[in-house]
Write an enzyme that holds these catalytic residues in place. Structure first.
Site, short mmCIF file in Angstrom:
data_model
loop_
_atom_site.label_atom_id
_atom_site.label_comp_id
_atom_site.label_asym_id
_atom_site.label_seq_id
_atom_site.Cartn_x
_atom_site.Cartn_y
_atom_site.Cartn_z
N GLY A 1 -17.01 25.76 5.03
CA GLY A 1 -17.09 26.29 6.39
C GLY A 1 -15.80 27.02 6.75
N TYR B 1 -25.64 19.43 21.01
CA TYR B 1 -24.42 19.60 20.21
C TYR B 1 -23.27 18.78 20.82
CZ TYR B 1 -20.30 21.98 18.21
OH TYR B 1 -19.10 22.25 17.60
N ALA C 1 -20.10 19.85 9.90
CA ALA C 1 -20.73 19.70 11.21
C ALA C 1 -21.98 20.56 11.29
CB ALA C 1 -19.75 20.14 12.31
#
Ligand SMILES: NC(=O)c1ccc[n+]([C@@H]2O[C@H](COP(=O)([O-])OP(=O)(O)OC[C@H]3O[C@@H](n4cnc5c(N)ncnc54)[C@H](OP(=O)(O)O)[C@@H]3O)[C@@H](O)[C@H]2O)c1
Length: 278
Positions: free
Chosen positions: A10, A125, A60
């Site tokens: 990421g 989220y 995540a």
């Protein structure tokens, strides 16, 4: 130090892989294909075998709209994953860095938010990320929990989206009534390296300095790159999304200011630096 980075492919994972790749450090870089953090057995086996001194969780579910459509999957990645890393990490004496978000706040205020302001997440989220924070805090005392916002680095992000849109459009419409602070992964990683070096455990806000709207952010991207494009301000109502966006989520790096010092750059400076490295 032996360091495990999860979600290493990421944006932040890539930057931390660079900044921690110094001296005696030995890096274990994993993403979902190598180590799925939602699986407790997999996590325990991996940690018992590799025994890192430090775990940095960059994994995540960051697509806030998709989180809305599948809460359970978001919960697994954003809450159960960090829980697994914190508890299995504690069992082998490892420290843990965990990254969280401005979405833990409701964004309804008008002054910058410190680590001691009340949370009130409005989205799947934000709710799942807040659960992740709490689980890490409860399961491993040697934690660094770092809330950031409006992150851009090596990966998909707002800056890349704007630059791509400018290739095929003469104008772009950008929301002008949501405020935050654009933060480069380079600036965030610099702070994480410092916190770890100083063993400065706890909860920290970490964004660049200053604030702007998404519209102002877009204008600055095009100004720095010398791109001639019309940026049209619009309201949140004109651009409806499945997940509610915080109106005002400017974080104040209060715990950094009070402890080690806030070494982050102004957001425009960090953006200039990022755009000078294509
Ligand atoms: N991006 C932002 O604007 C922003 C703002 C505030 C806070 N944050 C937080 O900052 C952190 C880093 O964000 P980022 O932008 O670097 O995220 P990112 O680019 O979306 O990277 C997340 C990585 O985690 C991987 N991953 C997903 N599920 C996993 C699993 N079960 N096991 C292992 N790895 C998994 C993803 O793989 P796939 O791509 O294959 O799913 C991806 O490589 C996150 O905690 C995020 O919540 C981000």
């Amino acid at each position: 130090m032996k360091i495990l980075i999860t979600g290493a492919n990421g944006q932040l994972g890539r930057e931390l892989s660079k900044q921690f790749n110094v001296g005696e450090n030995q890096l274990l870089l994993t993403d979902v294909g190598d180590l799925n953090i939602t699986d407790i057995n997999e996590v325990q086996l991996y940690l018992n075998k590799n025994r890192p001194d430090l775990i940095i969780n960059c994994a995540a579910h960051t697509n806030v709209d998709k989180c809305e459509a599948d809460f359970d999957n978001a919960f697994k990645i954003n809450a159960i994953g960090p829980k697994n890393l914190a508890s299995a990490g504690f069992a082998i004496g490892a420290e843990i860095v965990h990254i969280s978000t401005d979405y833990v706040f409701d964004g309804e205020g008008s002054t910058s938010l410190t680590e001691f302001d009340g949370t009130n997440p409005q989205t799947a989220y934000g709710k799942t990320k807040l659960c992740g924070e709490e689980l890490v805090r409860n399961l491993n005392p040697k934690h660094y929990i770092i809330r950031t916002a409006w992150l851009y680095g090596d990966g998909n992000n707002f800056v890349k989206t704007m630059l791509n849109l400018s290739k095929t459009n003469n104008s772009v419409k950008v929301v002008n009534d949501q405020f935050g602070t654009p933060t480069s992964t380079a600036e965030l990683a610099k702070v994480i390296v410092k916190l770890v070096k100083e063993k400065n455990y706890g909860l920290f806000h970490c964004t660049c300095k200053g604030q702007c709207s998404w519209y102002e952010f877009a204008k600055e991207i095009f100004r720095i790159k010398g791109i001639d494009i019309e940026v049209i301000p619009c309201s949140t109502e004109e651009y409806p999304r499945p997940a509610k966006r915080p109106k005002f989520s400017v974080l104040r790096n209060y715990m950094l200011e009070m402890t080690t010092g806030d070494i982050t750059a102004e957001w425009k400076e960090a953006l200039k630096e990022y755009l000078s490295n294509p």
